[in-house]
Design a protein around this motif. Sequence first.
Motif, PDB file in Angstrom:
ATOM      1  N   ALA A   1     105.359  33.825  27.723  1.00  0.00           N
ATOM      2  CA  ALA A   1     104.526  34.356  28.807  1.00  0.00           C
ATOM      3  C   ALA A   1     105.243  35.514  29.505  1.00  0.00           C
ATOM      4  CB  ALA A   1     104.204  33.261  29.811  1.00  0.00           C
ATOM      5  N   GLN A   2     106.537  35.353  29.745  1.00  0.00           N
ATOM      6  CA  GLN A   2     107.291  36.417  30.405  1.00  0.00           C
ATOM      7  C   GLN A   2     107.426  37.641  29.495  1.00  0.00           C
ATOM      8  OE1 GLN A   2     108.169  33.222  30.336  1.00  0.00           O
ATOM      9  NE2 GLN A   2     108.538  32.568  32.433  1.00  0.00           N
ATOM     10  N   ILE A   3     107.591  37.400  28.196  1.00  0.00           N
ATOM     11  CA  ILE A   3     107.699  38.511  27.248  1.00  0.00           C
ATOM     12  C   ILE A   3     106.381  39.288  27.208  1.00  0.00           C
ATOM     13  CG2 ILE A   3     107.907  39.063  24.788  1.00  0.00           C
ATOM     14  CD1 ILE A   3     110.015  36.809  24.620  1.00  0.00           C
ATOM     15  N   ARG A   4     105.261  38.583  27.203  1.00  0.00           N
ATOM     16  CA  ARG A   4     103.958  39.255  27.217  1.00  0.00           C
ATOM     17  C   ARG A   4     103.752  40.055  28.498  1.00  0.00           C
ATOM     18  NH1 ARG A   4     100.875  34.143  24.998  1.00  0.00           N
ATOM     19  NH2 ARG A   4     101.289  34.414  22.775  1.00  0.00           N
ATOM     20  N   GLU A   5     104.243  39.517  29.597  1.00  0.00           N
ATOM     21  CA  GLU A   5     104.125  40.217  30.877  1.00  0.00           C
ATOM     22  C   GLU A   5     104.917  41.529  30.854  1.00  0.00           C
ATOM     23  OE1 GLU A   5     105.433  39.308  35.451  1.00  0.00           O
ATOM     24  OE2 GLU A   5     104.712  37.634  34.248  1.00  0.00           O
ATOM     25  N   ILE A   6     106.119  41.490  30.315  1.00  0.00           N
ATOM     26  CA  ILE A   6     106.943  42.710  30.214  1.00  0.00           C
ATOM     27  C   ILE A   6     106.273  43.706  29.268  1.00  0.00           C
ATOM     28  CG2 ILE A   6     109.162  43.639  29.439  1.00  0.00           C
ATOM     29  CD1 ILE A   6     109.533  42.209  32.013  1.00  0.00           C
TER      30      ILE A   6
ATOM     31  N   LYS B   1     103.123  48.922  28.535  1.00  0.00           N
ATOM     32  CA  LYS B   1     101.948  49.683  28.125  1.00  0.00           C
ATOM     33  C   LYS B   1     101.443  50.572  29.258  1.00  0.00           C
ATOM     34  CE  LYS B   1     100.447  46.416  24.642  1.00  0.00           C
ATOM     35  NZ  LYS B   1      99.462  45.397  24.268  1.00  0.00           N
ATOM     36  N   ARG B   2     101.683  50.154  30.496  1.00  0.00           N
ATOM     37  CA  ARG B   2     101.230  50.937  31.645  1.00  0.00           C
ATOM     38  C   ARG B   2     102.123  52.151  31.901  1.00  0.00           C
ATOM     39  NH1 ARG B   2     101.174  46.630  35.970  1.00  0.00           N
ATOM     40  NH2 ARG B   2     101.220  44.985  34.448  1.00  0.00           N
ATOM     41  N   ILE B   3     103.318  52.117  31.359  1.00  0.00           N
ATOM     42  CA  ILE B   3     104.255  53.241  31.594  1.00  0.00           C
ATOM     43  C   ILE B   3     104.138  54.271  30.505  1.00  0.00           C
ATOM     44  CG2 ILE B   3     106.679  53.877  31.718  1.00  0.00           C
ATOM     45  CD1 ILE B   3     107.214  51.343  33.218  1.00  0.00           C
TER      46      ILE B   3
ATOM     47  N   LEU C   1     117.257  42.005  31.842  1.00  0.00           N
ATOM     48  CA  LEU C   1     117.752  43.371  31.637  1.00  0.00           C
ATOM     49  C   LEU C   1     116.628  44.299  31.200  1.00  0.00           C
ATOM     50  CD1 LEU C   1     121.198  42.708  29.936  1.00  0.00           C
ATOM     51  CD2 LEU C   1     120.805  43.783  32.156  1.00  0.00           C
ATOM     52  N   SER C   2     115.702  43.772  30.405  1.00  0.00           N
ATOM     53  CA  SER C   2     114.546  44.554  29.993  1.00  0.00           C
ATOM     54  C   SER C   2     113.688  44.924  31.197  1.00  0.00           C
ATOM     55  CB  SER C   2     113.721  43.769  28.971  1.00  0.00           C
ATOM     56  OG  SER C   2     112.549  44.448  28.651  1.00  0.00           O
ATOM     57  N   GLY C   3     113.458  43.980  32.068  1.00  0.00           N
ATOM     58  CA  GLY C   3     112.682  44.246  33.280  1.00  0.00           C
ATOM     59  C   GLY C   3     113.364  45.254  34.188  1.00  0.00           C
ATOM     60  N   ILE C   4     114.687  45.164  34.284  1.00  0.00           N
ATOM     61  CA  ILE C   4     115.437  46.110  35.116  1.00  0.00           C
ATOM     62  C   ILE C   4     115.359  47.509  34.514  1.00  0.00           C
ATOM     63  CG2 ILE C   4     117.754  46.730  35.899  1.00  0.00           C
ATOM     64  CD1 ILE C   4     118.273  43.653  36.133  1.00  0.00           C
ATOM     65  N   ALA C   5     115.517  47.611  33.188  1.00  0.00           N
ATOM     66  CA  ALA C   5     115.414  48.918  32.525  1.00  0.00           C
ATOM     67  C   ALA C   5     114.010  49.495  32.683  1.00  0.00           C
ATOM     68  CB  ALA C   5     115.772  48.785  31.046  1.00  0.00           C
ATOM     69  N   LEU C   6     113.014  48.630  32.649  1.00  0.00           N
ATOM     70  CA  LEU C   6     111.642  49.081  32.819  1.00  0.00           C
ATOM     71  C   LEU C   6     111.403  49.594  34.234  1.00  0.00           C
ATOM     72  CD1 LEU C   6     109.171  49.290  31.025  1.00  0.00           C
ATOM     73  CD2 LEU C   6     108.450  47.069  31.867  1.00  0.00           C
TER      74      LEU C   6
ATOM     75  N   LEU D   1     115.324  51.538  26.304  1.00  0.00           N
ATOM     76  CA  LEU D   1     116.280  50.455  26.545  1.00  0.00           C
ATOM     77  C   LEU D   1     115.547  49.139  26.815  1.00  0.00           C
ATOM     78  CD1 LEU D   1     119.284  49.788  26.797  1.00  0.00           C
ATOM     79  CD2 LEU D   1     119.097  50.308  29.235  1.00  0.00           C
ATOM     80  N   ALA D   2     114.442  49.216  27.534  1.00  0.00           N
ATOM     81  CA  ALA D   2     113.657  48.019  27.818  1.00  0.00           C
ATOM     82  C   ALA D   2     113.121  47.407  26.525  1.00  0.00           C
ATOM     83  CB  ALA D   2     112.509  48.350  28.763  1.00  0.00           C
TER      84      ALA D   2
END
Length: 171
Positions: free
Chosen positions: A159-164, A169-171, A128-133, A140-141
């Motif tokens: 690893a997935q949490i660090r990726e999100i 940070k890029r947004i 859901l965090s990835g979708i909100a992002l 929300l993310a």
Amino acid sequence: MIRKYVRLIIAGILFLGSIFLFIQALVGTGVLVVLLSGIFVLFHFKNEMNLFAFYFVRKNKFEASGKVLGRVKNPENMIKTQEAYYYYLSGLVEAQKQKNAQAEKHFKKALETGLRLKTDQAVAKLNLSGIALSKRNKKLATYYLQDAKKLDKQKVLTAQIREIEAMMKRI
């Protein structure tokens, strides 16, 4: 509603039949019938379609998993935990197909219905965090990501949490 309990009724009948077989001194056949009744009890608590879908998800065959889940006509008639995992698996399949709106709907429904395992809840919230992002909703993310961190006690998703977080940070 009665369809939920048909398996238990069949298991009860088989169990009574096994008692009769034990009385008739047919112990080997009685044991087999007890095991068969146990399978019906197992399938009452673990839906076989969900089990097949989990198998295909673990093998990264999301299309096959989607086909299996498509065979379920009324997920509302399942036991609540089965229903939650049905929506969880549907969300995973839809996320792989890049259908974010459907995946978001399924993950939210799974969380509302009640996923049992904290890790599964964390995976749903991470998705859901990835979708909100992807919708550029950073607030929300962040909310879903913080919940996923709290639920990931075994540090399986670090690893997935660090990726999100890197994507945030890029947004």
